[in-house]
Structures are given as structure tokens and as C-alpha cells.
Design a protein around this motif. Structure first.
Motif, PDB file in Angstrom:
ATOM      1  N   ASP A  43      20.729   2.058   2.407  1.00  0.00           N
ATOM      2  CA  ASP A  43      20.325   3.428   2.099  1.00  0.00           C
ATOM      3  C   ASP A  43      19.497   3.483   0.813  1.00  0.00           C
ATOM      4  N   GLY A  44      19.834   2.646  -0.162  1.00  0.00           N
ATOM      5  CA  GLY A  44      19.055   2.582  -1.388  1.00  0.00           C
ATOM      6  C   GLY A  44      17.648   2.066  -1.130  1.00  0.00           C
ATOM      7  N   ARG A  45      17.538   1.127  -0.199  1.00  0.00           N
ATOM      8  CA  ARG A  45      16.216   0.565   0.123  1.00  0.00           C
ATOM      9  C   ARG A  45      15.336   1.571   0.859  1.00  0.00           C
ATOM     10  N   PHE A  46      15.953   2.491   1.590  1.00  0.00           N
ATOM     11  CA  PHE A  46      15.160   3.533   2.252  1.00  0.00           C
ATOM     12  C   PHE A  46      14.339   4.298   1.218  1.00  0.00           C
ATOM     13  N   GLY A  47      15.010   4.738   0.150  1.00  0.00           N
ATOM     14  CA  GLY A  47      14.328   5.503  -0.886  1.00  0.00           C
ATOM     15  C   GLY A  47      13.270   4.681  -1.598  1.00  0.00           C
ATOM     16  N   GLU A  48      13.599   3.446  -1.930  1.00  0.00           N
ATOM     17  CA  GLU A  48      12.655   2.572  -2.620  1.00  0.00           C
ATOM     18  C   GLU A  48      11.419   2.327  -1.760  1.00  0.00           C
ATOM     19  N   LEU A  49      11.665   2.093  -0.467  1.00  0.00           N
ATOM     20  CA  LEU A  49      10.562   1.800   0.448  1.00  0.00           C
ATOM     21  C   LEU A  49       9.638   3.004   0.593  1.00  0.00           C
ATOM     22  N   ALA A  50      10.215   4.188   0.699  1.00  0.00           N
ATOM     23  CA  ALA A  50       9.399   5.393   0.841  1.00  0.00           C
ATOM     24  C   ALA A  50       8.524   5.600  -0.390  1.00  0.00           C
ATOM     25  N   LEU A  51       9.079   5.356  -1.566  1.00  0.00           N
ATOM     26  CA  LEU A  51       8.319   5.517  -2.810  1.00  0.00           C
ATOM     27  C   LEU A  51       7.188   4.500  -2.884  1.00  0.00           C
ATOM     28  N   LEU A  52       7.490   3.262  -2.523  1.00  0.00           N
ATOM     29  CA  LEU A  52       6.490   2.202  -2.548  1.00  0.00           C
ATOM     30  C   LEU A  52       5.332   2.498  -1.608  1.00  0.00           C
ATOM     31  N   GLN A  53       5.663   2.908  -0.376  1.00  0.00           N
ATOM     32  CA  GLN A  53       4.626   3.165   0.604  1.00  0.00           C
ATOM     33  C   GLN A  53       3.801   4.396   0.225  1.00  0.00           C
ATOM     34  N   ALA A  54       4.438   5.373  -0.439  1.00  0.00           N
ATOM     35  CA  ALA A  54       3.698   6.557  -0.883  1.00  0.00           C
ATOM     36  C   ALA A  54       2.643   6.162  -1.902  1.00  0.00           C
ATOM     37  N   LYS A  55       2.998   5.251  -2.782  1.00  0.00           N
ATOM     38  CA  LYS A  55       2.048   4.772  -3.781  1.00  0.00           C
ATOM     39  C   LYS A  55       0.879   4.062  -3.109  1.00  0.00           C
ATOM     40  N   LYS A  56       1.199   3.292  -2.070  1.00  0.00           N
ATOM     41  CA  LYS A  56       0.139   2.576  -1.352  1.00  0.00           C
ATOM     42  C   LYS A  56      -0.799   3.546  -0.639  1.00  0.00           C
ATOM     43  N   LEU A  57      -0.213   4.589  -0.072  1.00  0.00           N
ATOM     44  CA  LEU A  57      -1.035   5.586   0.611  1.00  0.00           C
ATOM     45  C   LEU A  57      -1.988   6.261  -0.368  1.00  0.00           C
ATOM     46  N   LEU A  58      -1.463   6.603  -1.537  1.00  0.00           N
ATOM     47  CA  LEU A  58      -2.304   7.231  -2.559  1.00  0.00           C
ATOM     48  C   LEU A  58      -3.379   6.275  -3.034  1.00  0.00           C
ATOM     49  N   GLY A  59      -3.099   4.991  -2.921  1.00  0.00           N
ATOM     50  CA  GLY A  59      -4.077   3.991  -3.335  1.00  0.00           C
ATOM     51  C   GLY A  59      -5.106   3.694  -2.265  1.00  0.00           C
ATOM     52  N   GLY A  60      -4.974   4.367  -1.108  1.00  0.00           N
ATOM     53  CA  GLY A  60      -5.974   4.208  -0.054  1.00  0.00           C
ATOM     54  C   GLY A  60      -5.656   3.139   0.971  1.00  0.00           C
ATOM     55  N   GLU A  61      -4.445   2.601   0.971  1.00  0.00           N
ATOM     56  CA  GLU A  61      -4.088   1.583   1.961  1.00  0.00           C
ATOM     57  C   GLU A  61      -3.728   2.269   3.275  1.00  0.00           C
ATOM     58  N   LYS A  62      -4.630   2.209   4.244  1.00  0.00           N
ATOM     59  CA  LYS A  62      -4.486   2.955   5.489  1.00  0.00           C
ATOM     60  C   LYS A  62      -3.326   2.465   6.349  1.00  0.00           C
ATOM     61  N   GLU A  63      -2.967   1.201   6.209  1.00  0.00           N
ATOM     62  CA  GLU A  63      -1.883   0.667   7.035  1.00  0.00           C
ATOM     63  C   GLU A  63      -0.510   0.957   6.445  1.00  0.00           C
ATOM     64  N   ALA A  64      -0.467   1.584   5.307  1.00  0.00           N
ATOM     65  CA  ALA A  64       0.802   1.779   4.612  1.00  0.00           C
ATOM     66  C   ALA A  64       1.799   2.592   5.434  1.00  0.00           C
ATOM     67  N   LEU A  65       1.332   3.655   6.086  1.00  0.00           N
ATOM     68  CA  LEU A  65       2.234   4.508   6.846  1.00  0.00           C
ATOM     69  C   LEU A  65       2.833   3.774   8.036  1.00  0.00           C
ATOM     70  N   ALA A  66       2.005   3.018   8.744  1.00  0.00           N
ATOM     71  CA  ALA A  66       2.500   2.250   9.885  1.00  0.00           C
ATOM     72  C   ALA A  66       3.512   1.205   9.429  1.00  0.00           C
ATOM     73  N   GLN A  67       3.235   0.582   8.309  1.00  0.00           N
ATOM     74  CA  GLN A  67       4.163  -0.406   7.758  1.00  0.00           C
ATOM     75  C   GLN A  67       5.494   0.248   7.366  1.00  0.00           C
ATOM     76  N   LEU A  68       5.397   1.464   6.818  1.00  0.00           N
ATOM     77  CA  LEU A  68       6.595   2.198   6.431  1.00  0.00           C
ATOM     78  C   LEU A  68       7.465   2.484   7.645  1.00  0.00           C
ATOM     79  N   HIS A  69       6.852   2.972   8.708  1.00  0.00           N
ATOM     80  CA  HIS A  69       7.600   3.289   9.912  1.00  0.00           C
ATOM     81  C   HIS A  69       8.253   2.044  10.499  1.00  0.00           C
ATOM     82  N   ALA A  70       7.525   0.943  10.488  1.00  0.00           N
ATOM     83  CA  ALA A  70       8.067  -0.300  11.037  1.00  0.00           C
ATOM     84  C   ALA A  70       9.261  -0.786  10.222  1.00  0.00           C
ATOM     85  N   ARG A  71       9.143  -0.740   8.914  1.00  0.00           N
ATOM     86  CA  ARG A  71      10.219  -1.218   8.047  1.00  0.00           C
ATOM     87  C   ARG A  71      11.444  -0.303   8.133  1.00  0.00           C
ATOM     88  N   ILE A  72      11.196   1.013   8.185  1.00  0.00           N
ATOM     89  CA  ILE A  72      12.302   1.960   8.330  1.00  0.00           C
ATOM     90  C   ILE A  72      13.022   1.739   9.650  1.00  0.00           C
TER      91      ILE A  72
END
Length: 204
Positions: A43-72
Motif C-alpha cells: 500500500d505504501g508503494r502505491f502512493g510512491e508509485l503514483a507520485l513518481l509517475q506523476a512527476k514523469k508525466l509532468l516531465g513529458g514522458e508519454k509512456e508514464a501513464l501506461a507504465q503506472l497502470h501496469a505496475r499498479i
């Protein structure tokens, strides 16, 4: 129709229900964590992962959302496996609802949920004094023995007052039993004292 204070009282009941069910969920989560410490880590990793992927999205990494869904998805699968291996239901840690339709808000899709409408009916029913009347006037107490077996209401068919009322009683019972599926209306007519109010109360 409910007045404002009655409606407010019902909604306070829903708020209390939400709070109690939230406490139930929290206790179930603590129970699962005690038995399976890895669940808390997940459960702790869920929050960490969401924060990490949000940063990647803001940085323009288009695959970040798909990676987030896969990891979740992977974490959810692992969580379910742990719960079931530990003897818990897969939804043991999910929110607890008394009414799954409205999730204990009283409203679903912008309309009053069936559970809220039933609660309103219960309040109005309690005010109507029907409870005491219906304890005496109901299908279990209904009888046709008061009707004349020799008085014909249809000479050609040989139908007596007694026979006719047996048919009426059976139709009223069927109407009440099938109302949820079929709905519809009944029209009662007749002289005073012939049983109209009694049958209406039976249906109620």
C-alpha cells in the motif's frame, strides 16, 4: 412528504453509517496488516508509485501513464494473492458499504437511492399510526366467513357473496405479492362495511 428536520435526521443517519463503515474498513485493514505485513508495504508503494509517475508525466514522458497502470496492476495482483493465501477475502480491505448502490450517500446517479426512499417511507409509516392498525388488519387475519353463502351476487353463475369475496381477497393478495414486478392499481367500490378499508390495509 418529509419535512426538513425529518430529512436532515435521515441524512445524519447516513453520515453516521459512513463513519461507522469507515471505522470497520480501518479495523479490517489493521487486521490484515498484522497478519500480513507485506500488505502495508504494498500500500505504501502505491502512493510512491503514483507520485513518481506523476512527476514523469509532468516531465513529458508519454509512456508514464501506461507504465503506472501496469505496475499498479501487478501490485493489486500481488495484494490479492497475499490476502487469499492468508485466508482473507480478496476485498477484505476495500471500503465497506451498507448500500453498495449509493455507497451510503443516499443518492445514486443524482437521484434518491432505493434505500433512502425506503427510509423515508419508514418515517412516514411510523407517523401514520398504520403500524397498530395493520397488526390487526392483514391477510393473515382476513376471512370471508362474515359474508353470506346464500346471497347470490350472480344468479346465472351461481356466485354467492361469500364466493365473490373469496375471489376478491385472492386477487388482492396476488396484487400485493406481485406489486414490485407488475405495479398497477386497484379500484374498490361498494357500500360501507363491505371490507374496502380492511382489504386496503391488508395490501398496505
Amino acid at each position: 412528504m418529509l419535512n426538513n428536520s425529518q430529512y436532515d435526521a435521515l441524512m445524519r443517519g447516513y453520515q453516521k453509517r459512513q463513519l461507522e463503515n469507515r471505522h470497520r474498513q480501518e479495523e479490517r485493514i489493521r487486521e490484515a496488516y498484522r497478519a500480513l505485513p507485506e500488505l502495508e508495504e504494498i500500500d505504501g508503494r502505491f502512493g510512491e508509485l503514483a507520485l513518481l509517475q506523476a512527476k514523469k508525466l509532468l516531465g513529458g514522458e508519454k509512456e508514464a501513464l501506461a507504465q503506472l497502470h501496469a505496475r499498479i496492476g501487478e501490485l493489486k495482483k500481488r495484494k490479492t494473492e497475499l490476502l487469499e493465501a492468508g485466508g482473507f477475502a480478496a476485498d477484505h480491505m476495500e471500503p465497506v458499504y451498507t448500500c453498495s448502490v449509493c455507497r451510503d450517500t443516499g443518492y445514486a446517479d443524482g437521484k434518491k437511492c432505493r434505500c433512502l426512499r425506503q427510509a423515508e417511507i419508514a418515517v412516514l409509516y411510523g407517523q401514520s399510526n398504520l403500524e397498530h392498525v395493520l397488526a390487526r388488519e392483514n391477510f393473515a387475519a382476513a376471512t370471508c366467513e362474515y359474508y353470506d353463502k346464500t346471497l347470490m351476487v350472480n344468479e346465472k353463475k351461481g356466485v354467492s357473496q361469500y364466493d365473490y369475496m373469496k375471489t376478491v381477497l385472492a386477487e388482492c393478495r396476488a396484487y400485493a405479492e406481485d406489486f414490485r414486478e407488475k405495479g398497477g392499481n386497484l379500484l374498490f367500490c361498494g357500500k360501507a362495511g363491505t371490507g374496502k378499508t380492511f382489504l386496503t390495509n391488508c395490501i398496505a
